[in-house]
Write a protein that holds these residues in place. Structure first.
Motif: not given
Length: 412
Positions: A26-31, A146-155, A157-161, A165-168
């Motif tokens: 899911a790194w590409s979402v962070f990147a 990535s099926v769940y981590i990518a959209p979860l990470t995107n969410y 990032l939008k809500v918590y930054g 996001s890394f911490r959660i």
């Protein structure tokens, strides 16, 4: 518990661990967030991912040796702790160096430990005829993550930054991976897996005559052929996985490339299972040939995927072919060199994945920063897949340790 049931418990536990460790994909979402919110360059945003891949691959060697000796439970437990801790530590930094060290070095080491313990433990419970299937199931978790981590990470990032996001994610994956690790165990020393195929059925996978030590494995031509093919296939897949969100922005100007990451992950997981089953039937190298030819075609056309449907189809095929490699090469290592030292032997073979993963994303980032497009990176990956396809045509299983000199004459 019956041995057959215990084997499936280990298999499913290993799959679950890989579902957590697959945060790497899911790194590409962070990147994308790092380049847009913190103004990192594409090359800088590739560094934590690239280091994580390299450390992951290098850690597979000591992790494999450790799990062969001490068992998979302790190795996977330490892996879960390190992965979660690396993500949590990354949440305290906003610098390239800080996140590269915490995610790339610490989390990368943890992913390597957990991944090294899951597959060998499961494979040892089943007969040779099921190596491809079991390997495919266990490693599918890593691809499917990535099926769940990518959209979860995107969410997140939008809500918590970025930092939160890394911490959660770190806290969640630390708990899940370490708990599931307690279910991993090797079969007893005197355990013999039941024969799954009827007597007289041809053995398409050409199992090894005996168990090779790592020193004996390195004396074979087959090791180097497998290594080169694995490196080429990994470079193509990890190049796309590490940059897909940004590729979607560059080629289609869409902001929700995370959805393509999830799509790729589904086919990544499917490729691992389907290729594993197919290779049990027609053989590992024949399946490799099909995978590499298809991947070469897709990569050569990737720059021309200028609509959403075409890019989605391309991402799906890249994911499928890349996932197939992650099923075929551990199975081939077990076939060629036996299962007793599979953890260490596959750990050494797996360094090829690390080299491909180190070169691919950095190459793509450098090409994109320099030219404004990923086109030439795609062409390089396509040529390497053609090379891998050619190597698959001359790769055959070694006959035995005692015949190392003679078998070289017959391999081609």
């Amino acid at each position: 518990m019956a041995n057959s049931s215990r084997g499936w418990v280990v298999t499913l536990a290993g799959t679950g661990i890989n579902l957590a460790l697959g945060v790497l994909y899911a790194w590409s979402v962070f990147a994308k967030a790092l380049t847009e919110q913190w103004n990192w360059s594409k090359t800088q945003s590739s560094l934590p991912y690239t280091l994580a891949i390299l450390v992951f691959a290098l850690m597979m060697i000591p992790a494999g040796r450790w799990q062969d000796k001490a068992g998979p439970r302790i190795v996977a437990t330490v892996g879960g702790i390190l992965t979660g801790s690396g993500l949590i530590l990354a949440s305290f930094f906003d610098s390239v160096m800080g996140i590269t060290i915490s995610f790339g070095l610490l989390a990368g080491a943890g992913i390597g430990l957990g991944y090294a313990a899951a597959t060998p433990a499961a494979v040892k419970w089943f007969p040779p005829e099921k190596k491809g299937l079991i390997t495919g199931i266990v490693v599918s978790g890593f691809g499917l993550a990535s099926v769940y981590i990518a959209p979860l990470t995107n969410y997140l990032l939008k809500v918590y930054g970025i930092n939160d996001s890394f911490r959660i994610l770190g806290i969640a994956f630390l708990l899940v991976a370490t708990l599931l690790a307690q279910l991993l165990t090797n079969p007893p020393a005197d355990y013999k897996a039941p024969v799954a195929s009827p007597a007289g059925k041809p053995q398409n996978t050409a199992p090894a005559v005996n168990d090779y030590s790592w020193q004996e494995m390195l004396k074979t031509r087959q090791f180097y052929l497998l290594w080169l093919m694995f490196a080429c296939g990994s470079l193509a897949g990890l190049m796309i996985i590490g940059h897909l969100s940004k590729i979607a922005k560059v080629q289609l100007n869409i902001q929700w490339g995370f959805a393509l990451v999830a799509l790729l992950a589904i086919f990544n997981a499917g490729g691992r299972i389907i290729a594993g089953i197919l290779s049990d039937v027609i053989g590992r190298t024949r399946t490799m040939l099909l995978v590499f030819v298809l991947q070469a075609i897709v990569m050569s056309l990737f720059a021309k995927l200028n609509t959403l449907s075409l890019l989605a189809a391309g991402a799906a095929l890249v994911g499928f072919n890349y996932g197939a490699c992650l099923s075929l090469f551990p199975s081939a290592t077990a076939d060629y060199f036996g299962t007793r030292n599979l953890g260490l032997n596959y750990g050494i073979v797996f360094t090829a994945w690390g080299v491909g993963g180190m070169v691919g994303p950095l190459l793509a980032g450098w090409v994109a920063d320099t030219t404004g497009t990923y086109t030439y990176a795609y062409y390089i990956a396509a040529l390497l897949c053609v090379l891998a396809a050619g190597l698959s045509l001359v790769t055959r299983a070694p006959r035995s340790v005692a015949l190392l000199g003679q078998e070289e004459k017959h391999v081609a």
